[in-house]
Design a protein around this motif. Structure first.
Motif, short mmCIF file in Angstrom:
data_model
loop_
_atom_site.label_atom_id
_atom_site.label_comp_id
_atom_site.label_asym_id
_atom_site.label_seq_id
_atom_site.Cartn_x
_atom_site.Cartn_y
_atom_site.Cartn_z
N UNK A 99 21.56 13.05 -2.26
CA UNK A 99 22.10 12.54 -3.52
C UNK A 99 22.65 11.13 -3.40
N UNK A 100 22.98 10.71 -2.17
CA UNK A 100 23.55 9.38 -1.94
C UNK A 100 22.54 8.38 -1.41
N UNK A 101 21.33 8.83 -1.16
CA UNK A 101 20.32 7.96 -0.56
C UNK A 101 19.68 7.03 -1.58
N UNK A 102 19.06 5.98 -1.05
CA UNK A 102 18.26 5.09 -1.90
C UNK A 102 16.86 5.69 -2.03
N UNK A 103 15.91 4.89 -2.48
CA UNK A 103 14.55 5.37 -2.68
C UNK A 103 13.94 5.93 -1.40
N UNK A 104 13.07 6.90 -1.56
CA UNK A 104 12.42 7.54 -0.42
C UNK A 104 10.92 7.28 -0.46
N UNK A 105 10.31 7.27 0.73
CA UNK A 105 8.88 7.03 0.83
C UNK A 105 8.25 7.82 1.95
N UNK A 106 8.50 9.13 1.96
CA UNK A 106 7.93 10.00 2.99
C UNK A 106 7.37 11.26 2.33
N UNK A 142 5.05 7.82 -0.24
CA UNK A 142 4.82 9.16 -0.79
C UNK A 142 3.33 9.35 -1.07
N UNK A 143 2.75 10.47 -0.62
CA UNK A 143 1.32 10.71 -0.89
C UNK A 143 1.03 10.73 -2.39
N UNK A 144 -0.06 10.08 -2.79
CA UNK A 144 -0.42 10.01 -4.22
C UNK A 144 -1.90 10.29 -4.45
N UNK A 145 -2.58 10.78 -3.42
CA UNK A 145 -4.00 11.07 -3.55
C UNK A 145 -4.21 12.33 -4.37
N UNK A 146 -5.43 12.51 -4.86
CA UNK A 146 -5.73 13.65 -5.71
C UNK A 146 -5.56 14.98 -4.97
N UNK A 147 -5.82 14.98 -3.65
CA UNK A 147 -5.69 16.21 -2.87
C UNK A 147 -4.24 16.53 -2.53
N UNK A 148 -3.39 15.52 -2.50
CA UNK A 148 -1.98 15.72 -2.17
C UNK A 148 -1.15 14.71 -2.97
N UNK A 149 -1.01 15.00 -4.26
CA UNK A 149 -0.34 14.06 -5.16
C UNK A 149 1.13 14.44 -5.29
N UNK A 150 1.90 14.14 -4.24
CA UNK A 150 3.32 14.47 -4.25
C UNK A 150 4.10 13.56 -5.20
N UNK A 151 3.62 12.34 -5.43
CA UNK A 151 4.31 11.45 -6.37
C UNK A 151 4.34 12.06 -7.76
N UNK A 152 3.23 12.66 -8.16
CA UNK A 152 3.18 13.30 -9.47
C UNK A 152 4.21 14.42 -9.57
N UNK A 153 4.38 15.18 -8.48
CA UNK A 153 5.35 16.28 -8.47
C UNK A 153 6.79 15.75 -8.51
N UNK A 154 7.05 14.65 -7.81
CA UNK A 154 8.39 14.04 -7.87
C UNK A 154 8.72 13.64 -9.31
N UNK A 155 7.76 13.01 -9.98
CA UNK A 155 7.99 12.57 -11.35
C UNK A 155 8.21 13.75 -12.28
N UNK A 156 7.34 14.76 -12.16
CA UNK A 156 7.44 15.92 -13.04
C UNK A 156 8.76 16.67 -12.83
N UNK A 159 0.80 -1.23 0.00
CA UNK A 159 0.00 0.00 0.00
C UNK A 159 0.83 1.27 0.00
N UNK A 160 2.15 1.15 -0.13
CA UNK A 160 3.04 2.31 -0.11
C UNK A 160 3.69 2.51 -1.48
N UNK A 161 4.15 3.74 -1.72
CA UNK A 161 4.87 4.07 -2.94
C UNK A 161 6.18 4.74 -2.57
N UNK A 162 7.28 4.23 -3.15
CA UNK A 162 8.61 4.81 -2.95
C UNK A 162 9.13 5.30 -4.30
N UNK A 163 9.98 6.33 -4.25
CA UNK A 163 10.51 6.93 -5.47
C UNK A 163 12.04 6.96 -5.40
N UNK A 164 12.68 6.47 -6.46
CA UNK A 164 14.14 6.46 -6.53
C UNK A 164 14.57 7.05 -7.86
N UNK A 165 15.77 7.62 -7.87
CA UNK A 165 16.23 8.35 -9.04
C UNK A 165 17.73 8.13 -9.22
#
Length: 203
Positions: free
Chosen positions: A102-109, A134-148, A66-72
């Motif tokens: 810059x040295x961290x692995x994926x984040x999920x906060x 990472x929040x991904x709901x329509x009211x607080x879609x931070x995942x979308x902002x990370x991707x963009x 039920x969680x989403x993490x983002x790595x780059x």
């Protein structure tokens, strides 16, 4: 009358062999790369596809429990993405925090908790249930902002379009994966990689 010759036990000098063995052992130890524990381990579905993901210009979205993490990939791209995210959400990150990120692995906060995560030791960050995703709901879609913002940063730094990979747990419910796909399609990203584990081909 036959004369019997006394047999002496043959001795072999193993010094050179031991030297070679220790040299090889030292070489493998020094060149080995330690596997960093993943903050969100997932059991990927099996596949026979052997295509490797690129080492650069890649963002990985991990979905599980039920969680989403983002790595780059790419330190400079990560720094620039963090700067853009800070500007978007009004959070100022120091040079030291940016260097650690810059040295961290994926984040999920959420972005508001990222400073506390950066301040932790790497062993503390990998503890289970520490990062809520990472929040991904329509009211607080931070995942979308990370991707963009990661796409913007990758073009600025490497002058290339960022590639996206989704790493989902085999037991994860489809709606969670579809939510991530919808976020990608909202940004006109219709081509992405699905991370799978390798299995033997059917005979």
């Amino acid at each position: 009358m036959a004369v019997k010759m006394s047999k002496k036990a043959a001795s072999i000098d193993m010094t050179a062999m031991c030297d070679v063995a220790f040299l090889l052992l030292t070489f493998f130890i020094l060149t080995a790369t330690a596997k960093i524990p993943e903050p969100l381990p997932v059991d990927t579905p099996a596949s026979t596809v052997q295509t490797k993901l690129p080492d650069t210009d890649l963002a990985t979205i991990t979905v599980g429990k039920g969680k989403v993490f983002f790595d780059l990939k790419g330190r400079e791209v990560r720094k620039r993405t963090l700067e853009l995210m800070g500007q978007k959400y009004g959070v100022a990150f120091t040079e030291e925090e940016s260097a650690k990120f810059a040295l961290m692995e994926g984040i999920g906060v959420p972005i508001t908790s990222l400073k506390q995560l950066i301040a932790m030791k790497s062993s503390e960050r990998s503890k289970s249930n520490l990062q809520p995703g990472i929040p991904k709901d329509s009211l607080d879609n931070q995942l979308s902002q990370w991707i963009q913002n990661a796409r913007i940063a990758n073009i600025e730094i490497d002058d290339k379009e960022l590639q996206i990979a989704i790493k989902g747990d085999a037991k994860e419910e489809y709606p969670a994966i579809k939510k991530v796909m919808d976020i990608l399609q909202d940004q006109k990203i219709n081509s992405f990689n699905l991370v799978t584990g390798l299995r033997a081909k059917d005979k």
